[in-house]
Motif scaffolding. Structure first.
Motif, PDB file in Angstrom:
ATOM      1  N   GLY A 110      -7.018  -0.425  -9.951  1.00 32.91           N
ATOM      2  CA  GLY A 110      -7.603   0.801  -8.880  1.00 32.91           C
ATOM      3  C   GLY A 110      -6.580   1.489  -8.535  1.00 32.91           C
ATOM      4  N   LEU A 111      -5.511   1.607  -9.030  1.00 34.37           N
ATOM      5  CA  LEU A 111      -4.394   2.589  -8.237  1.00 34.37           C
ATOM      6  C   LEU A 111      -4.189   3.977  -9.042  1.00 34.37           C
ATOM      7  CD1 LEU A 111      -1.301  -0.337  -8.233  1.00 34.37           C
ATOM      8  CD2 LEU A 111      -3.000   0.412  -6.305  1.00 34.37           C
ATOM      9  N   ALA A 112      -3.759   4.878  -8.488  1.00 39.53           N
ATOM     10  CA  ALA A 112      -3.404   6.231  -8.984  1.00 39.53           C
ATOM     11  C   ALA A 112      -2.059   6.019  -9.591  1.00 39.53           C
ATOM     12  CB  ALA A 112      -3.582   7.353  -8.054  1.00 39.53           C
ATOM     13  N   TYR A 113      -1.821   6.766 -10.610  1.00 39.90           N
ATOM     14  CA  TYR A 113      -0.418   6.696 -11.155  1.00 39.90           C
ATOM     15  C   TYR A 113      -0.109   8.107 -11.631  1.00 39.90           C
ATOM     16  CZ  TYR A 113       2.662   5.974 -15.223  1.00 39.90           C
ATOM     17  OH  TYR A 113       3.863   5.841 -15.860  1.00 39.90           O
ATOM     18  N   VAL A 114       1.170   8.257 -11.116  1.00 44.32           N
ATOM     19  CA  VAL A 114       1.598   9.553 -11.592  1.00 44.32           C
ATOM     20  C   VAL A 114       3.163   9.421 -12.258  1.00 44.32           C
ATOM     21  CG1 VAL A 114       2.320  11.774 -10.444  1.00 44.32           C
ATOM     22  CG2 VAL A 114       0.845  10.530  -9.309  1.00 44.32           C
ATOM     23  N   ALA A 115       3.391   9.888 -13.258  1.00 36.23           N
ATOM     24  CA  ALA A 115       4.556   9.936 -13.998  1.00 36.23           C
ATOM     25  C   ALA A 115       5.271  11.303 -13.892  1.00 36.23           C
ATOM     26  CB  ALA A 115       4.397   9.859 -15.370  1.00 36.23           C
ATOM     27  N   ILE A 116       6.680  10.948 -13.019  1.00 38.21           N
ATOM     28  CA  ILE A 116       7.703  12.210 -12.800  1.00 38.21           C
ATOM     29  C   ILE A 116       8.777  11.646 -13.270  1.00 38.21           C
ATOM     30  CG2 ILE A 116       8.567  13.750 -11.230  1.00 38.21           C
ATOM     31  CD1 ILE A 116       6.203  12.880  -9.189  1.00 38.21           C
ATOM     32  N   PRO A 117       9.002  11.485 -14.781  1.00 43.85           N
ATOM     33  CA  PRO A 117      10.473  11.062 -15.211  1.00 43.85           C
ATOM     34  C   PRO A 117      11.517  12.000 -14.756  1.00 43.85           C
ATOM     35  CG  PRO A 117       9.095  12.107 -17.001  1.00 43.85           C
ATOM     36  CD  PRO A 117       8.220  12.256 -15.563  1.00 43.85           C
ATOM     37  N   ILE A 118      12.404  11.203 -14.408  1.00 46.42           N
ATOM     38  CA  ILE A 118      13.871  11.933 -14.121  1.00 46.42           C
ATOM     39  C   ILE A 118      14.859  11.125 -14.825  1.00 46.42           C
ATOM     40  CG2 ILE A 118      15.424  12.334 -12.034  1.00 46.42           C
ATOM     41  CD1 ILE A 118      12.793  12.130 -10.221  1.00 46.42           C
ATOM     42  N   THR A 119      15.784  12.177 -15.424  1.00 46.05           N
ATOM     43  CA  THR A 119      16.953  11.314 -16.195  1.00 46.05           C
ATOM     44  C   THR A 119      18.085  11.335 -15.144  1.00 46.05           C
ATOM     45  OG1 THR A 119      17.809  13.587 -16.601  1.00 46.05           O
ATOM     46  CG2 THR A 119      16.282  12.515 -18.239  1.00 46.05           C
ATOM     47  N   PRO A 120      18.935  10.500 -15.504  1.00 43.48           N
ATOM     48  CA  PRO A 120      20.125  10.146 -14.288  1.00 43.48           C
ATOM     49  C   PRO A 120      20.741  11.655 -14.195  1.00 43.48           C
ATOM     50  CG  PRO A 120      20.196   8.620 -15.988  1.00 43.48           C
ATOM     51  CD  PRO A 120      19.150   9.563 -16.308  1.00 43.48           C
ATOM     52  N   GLY A 121      20.612  12.652 -15.247  1.00 43.99           N
ATOM     53  CA  GLY A 121      21.351  13.636 -14.865  1.00 43.99           C
ATOM     54  C   GLY A 121      20.999  14.581 -13.708  1.00 43.99           C
TER      55      GLY A 121
END
Length: 138
Positions: free
Chosen positions: A57-68
């Protein structure tokens, strides 16, 4: 495992599918995944975390960030995710550092005081001094 920055957000190193339910049980309403896919062998896929979040029942957001580094779009996406959350957020990456940095940049862009952000991050065990010049420009 989950490090509380303030009442609105906690951060963590990579979470497991099983920990998604723990997050829900602890009152989190949104999970933000700041980890790129396949950054490290054996990490759970974003799809697996997303499905577990939906099941809990949770919202999910993907904001991938590379170490750069961070882009303006990533900071804006974090601002949006934080503003749309219906309660406390759990953000994760490999160690929690990138999640803390992008949170601080998003909050700094919204006008929060950089010294207060640094104090909150430090209380959770994170040093945001590497992004201090970026925060000072906002």
């Amino acid at each position: 495992m989950f490090r509380k920055i303030d009442e609105t957000i906690s951060v963590a190193p990579q979470i497991s599918v099983e920990q998604v339910q723990q997050a829900a049980d602890q009152g989190f309403t949104t999970i933000i995944n700041n980890r790129p896919e396949q950054e490290e062998p054996g990490q759970p896929s974003g799809d697996a975390i997303r499905e577990a979040a939906r099941g809990a029942g949770l919202a999910y957001v993907a904001i991938p960030i590379t170490p750069g580094g961070f882009t303006a779009q990533q900071v804006e996406a974090m601002q949006k995710a934080l503003s749309e959350a219906k309660g406390p957020v759990l953000a994760f990456c490999r160690s929690g550092t990138r999640s803390t940095f992008v949170w601080a940049l998003a909050r700094g862009a919204a006008g929060d005081d950089p010294a207060t952000l640094a104090e909150k991050a430090a209380n959770a065990g994170y040093d945001i001094s590497p992004i201090a010049p970026l925060l000072a420009r906002r």
